[in-house]
Write a protein that holds these residues in place. Sequence first.
Motif, short mmCIF file in Angstrom:
data_model
loop_
_atom_site.label_atom_id
_atom_site.label_comp_id
_atom_site.label_asym_id
_atom_site.label_seq_id
_atom_site.Cartn_x
_atom_site.Cartn_y
_atom_site.Cartn_z
N ALA A 61 -15.46 45.99 -39.44
CA ALA A 61 -16.52 44.96 -39.63
C ALA A 61 -17.32 44.94 -40.91
CB ALA A 61 -17.51 44.98 -38.39
N ARG A 65 -17.38 42.12 -43.73
CA ARG A 65 -18.79 41.59 -43.68
C ARG A 65 -19.04 40.71 -42.45
NH1 ARG A 65 -17.47 40.86 -49.69
NH2 ARG A 65 -18.39 42.67 -50.54
N ILE A 66 -18.87 41.24 -41.20
CA ILE A 66 -19.24 40.26 -40.19
C ILE A 66 -19.93 41.39 -39.02
CG2 ILE A 66 -17.13 38.83 -40.10
CD1 ILE A 66 -15.73 40.58 -38.15
N ASP A 67 -20.08 42.62 -39.32
CA ASP A 67 -20.84 43.52 -38.74
C ASP A 67 -22.16 43.04 -38.22
OD1 ASP A 67 -21.83 43.62 -41.34
OD2 ASP A 67 -22.75 45.77 -41.10
N SER A 69 -22.90 39.95 -36.95
CA SER A 69 -22.42 39.14 -35.85
C SER A 69 -21.98 39.77 -34.75
CB SER A 69 -21.75 37.84 -36.58
OG SER A 69 -20.62 38.27 -37.06
#
Length: 113
Positions: A61, A65-67, A69
């Motif tokens: 994540a 770069r979605i950690d 969300s």
Amino acid sequence: MSPEPATALALWLSKLVGAIAGSAISVAYLLPRGRREAATRFLTGIVTGLVFGPPVGLILAERMRIDDSLTAIELALIGSAVASLCAWWGLGVLQRFAESLFRARPGTGGGEK
């Protein structure tokens, strides 16, 4: 991660479901040769998913770069599936490589003289 609290049971269930899903999906990539190999690789995938799932999910994540969300449950599910899939596939490849190293070559008689 989002501030949503997750219960310990929900985290364990998400890790278990992810580990089982990863092992099941990986059957399509590298089929086992028998029941024993299937059982060994399946159990290895589950243990690997349970142990390494959350850290793998967090690393993935962050790299994507979605950690921010994802919830802790989603991270555990994703990470467990990926860790399990990699363990199953890696163990299968290593086993077949080792078998090819120690298999007798045709015409050699199968042993040393």
